[in-house]
Scaffold this motif. Sequence first.
Motif, short mmCIF file in Angstrom:
data_model
loop_
_atom_site.label_atom_id
_atom_site.label_comp_id
_atom_site.label_asym_id
_atom_site.label_seq_id
_atom_site.Cartn_x
_atom_site.Cartn_y
_atom_site.Cartn_z
N THR A 266 0.83 -1.20 0.00
CA THR A 266 0.00 0.00 0.00
C THR A 266 0.87 1.26 0.00
N PRO A 267 1.31 1.71 -1.17
CA PRO A 267 2.15 2.92 -1.22
C PRO A 267 1.47 4.17 -0.67
N THR A 268 0.14 4.16 -0.61
CA THR A 268 -0.59 5.33 -0.11
C THR A 268 -0.88 5.24 1.39
N ILE A 269 -0.28 4.29 2.06
CA ILE A 269 -0.54 4.12 3.50
C ILE A 269 -0.17 5.41 4.24
N ASP A 270 -1.00 5.75 5.26
CA ASP A 270 -0.79 6.99 6.00
C ASP A 270 -0.72 6.67 7.49
N ASP A 271 0.25 5.85 7.85
CA ASP A 271 0.37 5.40 9.23
C ASP A 271 1.10 6.42 10.08
N ASP A 272 1.12 6.18 11.36
CA ASP A 272 1.90 6.99 12.30
C ASP A 272 3.24 6.30 12.50
N PRO A 273 4.31 6.83 11.95
CA PRO A 273 5.60 6.12 12.05
C PRO A 273 6.10 5.98 13.47
N LEU A 274 5.75 6.90 14.35
CA LEU A 274 6.22 6.80 15.74
C LEU A 274 5.49 5.70 16.51
N ALA A 275 4.42 5.19 15.94
CA ALA A 275 3.70 4.10 16.59
C ALA A 275 4.21 2.73 16.16
N GLN A 276 5.09 2.69 15.19
CA GLN A 276 5.63 1.43 14.70
C GLN A 276 6.79 0.98 15.58
N LEU A 277 6.82 -0.30 15.92
CA LEU A 277 7.91 -0.84 16.73
C LEU A 277 8.32 -2.19 16.17
N ALA A 278 9.52 -2.28 15.68
CA ALA A 278 10.03 -3.54 15.13
C ALA A 278 10.36 -4.50 16.27
N ASP A 279 9.87 -5.71 16.16
CA ASP A 279 10.17 -6.74 17.15
C ASP A 279 10.19 -8.08 16.43
N GLN A 280 11.38 -8.51 16.04
CA GLN A 280 11.52 -9.72 15.26
C GLN A 280 11.17 -10.98 16.05
N ARG A 281 11.16 -10.89 17.37
CA ARG A 281 10.74 -12.06 18.15
C ARG A 281 9.26 -12.35 17.93
N ALA A 282 8.46 -11.29 17.85
CA ALA A 282 7.01 -11.45 17.78
C ALA A 282 6.50 -11.56 16.35
N ASP A 283 7.15 -10.86 15.40
CA ASP A 283 6.57 -10.75 14.06
C ASP A 283 7.67 -10.37 13.08
N GLY A 284 7.68 -11.02 11.93
CA GLY A 284 8.66 -10.69 10.90
C GLY A 284 8.45 -9.34 10.28
N GLY A 285 7.26 -8.75 10.44
CA GLY A 285 7.01 -7.39 9.96
C GLY A 285 6.73 -7.27 8.49
#
Length: 534
Positions: A266-285
């Motif tokens: 979705t190139p038009t995604i309008d997410d909040d980047p500060l709400a994103q948290l990478a966690d490879q233990r839980a999810d590959g993302g």
Amino acid sequence: MTAQHADVLIIGGGLGGVAAALSALRRGRTVIITEEYPWLGGQLTSQAVPLDEHTWIEQFGATRSYRELRDGIRDHYRRLYPLTAAARREPTLNPGAGLVSRMCAEPRAAVAVIDGLLAPHISSGRLRVLHGVRAVAAVRDGDLVTSVDVEDATRGIRTTLSATIVLDATETGELLPLANIEHVTGFESRHDTGEPSAPDEAQPENQQAFSWCFVIDHIEGEDHTIERPDDYDRWRTLQPEFWGAPMISLTGPDPRTLEIFTRTFTPTIDDDPLAQLADQRADGGDRELWTFRRILARRLLEPGTIDSDIVLVNWPMIDYIGGTLTGPEPSKHLEAAKQQSRAMLYWLQTEAPRPDGGTGWPGLRLRGDVTGTHDGFAQAPYIRESRRIKAEYTVVEQDLSIELRGHGKPKQYDDTVGVGMYRIDLHPSTGGDNYLDIASSPFEIPLGALIPVRVDNVIPAGKNIGTTHITNGAFRLHPVEWNIGESAGALAAFCIERSLAPRQVRADPCLLDEFQSQLARQGVELHWPDVTGY
């Protein structure tokens, strides 16, 4: 033919090579480092892949100099980019807000930091960087490599380089066959390693896929569609038996479960980047590909600064499994890998499903200015697997697998020279194997894995250490490669100061203790902290 000499010669300027150079230079040694591509930094820069890291990277599990690199990248954005007030206040700023790592950034930012770290040593004259050259020959005298010839492919000029200690920090262990150093490629046999996940017979040409990555943004209302690739139909229909769909699509196996599923884009995604948290233990993302390896998030910058997020395409669909770079015809496979990636881009621009029911995103634009190339692709392919030395100690699946070890506590070695952590993450292979994903514990890097069984003055400084095809899947990521290189550079300096061969350091408990103490003082973590939750 010209000649140059230094205390330490580093063939290959990837992350391991850079870390090795800094480590040796900070101990007063002179260094020559060679690099085939315009940028030092390997997978982080010329290959354009942001840092792949473990969950605890902000607290522990990396060397002090690796943190200098990460902090420098963050400072680069704070100094030069018009960040929003909220982004500027964020102490663990993730410029791309990508979900593969807590530090996703543009390759040029890493280049700037690496160049800055090396600058005073270049000015002092103790560091010479030779760009645009590749090793083409090596001379051995008994168990010593006395010189390495590098060639500038553009001008055809050869230079003979010599040093007391030579480090191989190339992406594919190029020095090993040139110097006739014992090494392996591909899958070892279960008979040789005892690994339950290994095949009955060795498969030297069965190696992990490599990928030719590219960077894109999206400009709505514009048409940046590339010319239809001549072999598009072939790539468009390519479907390995285990894939469950054509590779050029959004459907394929989950790397961890092997369940076939369809990702979103979705190139038009309008997410909040500060709400994103990478966690490879839980999810590959990787469920949403636009944010998976995003390297600059538009909404972290003041409105109007950039028109789109900037995204690296390093996705399963561009994993090339048609051949290896260590076997015959590597140039053929390099070109084919780029053609596969080009076909993926064309499909995204013309056929990818849109949320509005349409197909194709013609506004997707190649960003060669971000990768430092004319064609928009990375300068170099992203390489996951190298030739590997036959070492005094080889790390095997039994050392890392939580299932085999019965717990998730860190594996410890008496000769540790650093730490690392990542799941055993093997991509599809040239032998037709699907993903292999094994939950692994944090680990230490044994010095024995950096010591060839025979040659006395060569040290591996990257993915070419004594791991197996399987355990390389955990050791191949950015912070581990940096730690390997840093410890290899320190070992080179330590051996030169005392007129020792590297294996003598490992064999003598007093020397080993002294060397490990020096590593600890320079900020190399030798053990994982005693915490719960591994």
